[in-house]
Design a protein around this motif. Sequence first.
Motif, PDB file in Angstrom:
ATOM      1  N   GLY A 113       0.820  -1.202   0.000  1.00  0.00           N
ATOM      2  CA  GLY A 113       0.000   0.000   0.000  1.00  0.00           C
ATOM      3  C   GLY A 113       0.857   1.256   0.000  1.00  0.00           C
ATOM      4  O   GLY A 113       1.934   1.288   0.598  1.00  0.00           O
ATOM      5  N   TYR A 114       0.347   2.309  -0.656  1.00  0.00           N
ATOM      6  CA  TYR A 114       1.061   3.595  -0.764  1.00  0.00           C
ATOM      7  C   TYR A 114       0.074   4.740  -0.607  1.00  0.00           C
ATOM      8  O   TYR A 114      -1.138   4.570  -0.788  1.00  0.00           O
ATOM      9  CB  TYR A 114       1.744   3.723  -2.123  1.00  0.00           C
ATOM     10  N   THR A 115       0.607   5.914  -0.343  1.00  0.00           N
ATOM     11  CA  THR A 115      -0.209   7.128  -0.262  1.00  0.00           C
ATOM     12  C   THR A 115       0.490   8.256  -1.020  1.00  0.00           C
ATOM     13  O   THR A 115       1.646   8.121  -1.421  1.00  0.00           O
ATOM     14  CB  THR A 115      -0.401   7.596   1.193  1.00  0.00           C
ATOM     15  N   ASP A 116      -0.227   9.367  -1.152  1.00  0.00           N
ATOM     16  CA  ASP A 116       0.431  10.579  -1.638  1.00  0.00           C
ATOM     17  C   ASP A 116       1.111  11.245  -0.441  1.00  0.00           C
ATOM     18  O   ASP A 116       1.144  10.684   0.659  1.00  0.00           O
ATOM     19  CB  ASP A 116      -0.575  11.505  -2.332  1.00  0.00           C
ATOM     20  N   ALA A 167      -2.515  17.372  -8.581  1.00  0.00           N
ATOM     21  CA  ALA A 167      -3.601  16.464  -8.207  1.00  0.00           C
ATOM     22  C   ALA A 167      -3.533  15.132  -8.957  1.00  0.00           C
ATOM     23  O   ALA A 167      -3.772  14.068  -8.376  1.00  0.00           O
ATOM     24  CB  ALA A 167      -4.951  17.137  -8.444  1.00  0.00           C
ATOM     25  N   LYS A 168      -3.198  15.193 -10.236  1.00  0.00           N
ATOM     26  CA  LYS A 168      -3.129  13.955 -11.027  1.00  0.00           C
ATOM     27  C   LYS A 168      -2.015  13.037 -10.523  1.00  0.00           C
ATOM     28  O   LYS A 168      -2.207  11.827 -10.401  1.00  0.00           O
ATOM     29  CB  LYS A 168      -2.907  14.307 -12.502  1.00  0.00           C
ATOM     30  N   GLY A 169      -0.871  13.597 -10.222  1.00  0.00           N
ATOM     31  CA  GLY A 169       0.231  12.802  -9.702  1.00  0.00           C
ATOM     32  C   GLY A 169      -0.090  12.202  -8.340  1.00  0.00           C
ATOM     33  O   GLY A 169       0.212  11.034  -8.069  1.00  0.00           O
ATOM     34  N   ARG A 174      -1.795   7.237  -4.723  1.00  0.00           N
ATOM     35  CA  ARG A 174      -2.722   6.632  -3.769  1.00  0.00           C
ATOM     36  C   ARG A 174      -3.133   5.271  -4.325  1.00  0.00           C
ATOM     37  O   ARG A 174      -4.160   5.130  -4.984  1.00  0.00           O
ATOM     38  CB  ARG A 174      -3.944   7.523  -3.563  1.00  0.00           C
ATOM     39  N   ARG A 175      -2.316   4.278  -4.044  1.00  0.00           N
ATOM     40  CA  ARG A 175      -2.485   3.001  -4.733  1.00  0.00           C
ATOM     41  C   ARG A 175      -2.091   1.838  -3.850  1.00  0.00           C
ATOM     42  O   ARG A 175      -1.448   1.983  -2.822  1.00  0.00           O
ATOM     43  CB  ARG A 175      -1.634   2.961  -5.988  1.00  0.00           C
ATOM     44  N   VAL A 176      -2.482   0.636  -4.329  1.00  0.00           N
ATOM     45  CA  VAL A 176      -1.972  -0.628  -3.810  1.00  0.00           C
ATOM     46  C   VAL A 176      -1.435  -1.399  -4.996  1.00  0.00           C
ATOM     47  O   VAL A 176      -2.094  -1.500  -6.039  1.00  0.00           O
ATOM     48  CB  VAL A 176      -3.070  -1.439  -3.079  1.00  0.00           C
TER      49      VAL A 176
END
Length: 181
Positions: A113-116, A167-169, A174-176
Amino acid sequence: MKVPHQPLNPYTLYNFGSMGESTDAAPEPVIQSLSDSDGDGYDDVVDACPHSLRLDVDETGCYSQPAIAHYPDPLNVFFAFGSAQLSKDNADAIDAYIANGDSQRISRLKVRGYTDSVGNAAYNYKLSVMRAASVADYIRERFSIDVRFIDVSGLGESAPISSNFDAKGRAMNRRVEIVID
């Protein structure tokens, strides 16, 4: 005939038959498994792949073809800001990804898991773990994969795949990521 001494495996039960019988040859031990952690029918002591998930294994306890050939690329599923809830689109993408290969040959799943970078690092780390757990729980329940074969981790904001300056980046970060071995 003299039989060379071989140490007994402490994790295996041996039954050497009746002690009252007299034979010239040494009795053949009857081996009863104490540990077959993956349930493939091969004792962990002799199983070349003691963590395979299914019964579809060869005589060494391993799959005849490596699972990586079926899943060459990782899958990224994306999340809304501040959310760890798996959307229907994400669930559909995971289903398609796993259905595209041979789910019977999955030997290990890595769910990261990741975040911005918006918010503090401690919060982002917790959120990344929650996102990974959400995906891992879905996969475990949907495909009946034993939790022991799913590695779940959160990496917070530490590994962006895009810039966090727009915002797009940030949405891309914000992904897994799902990696299947």
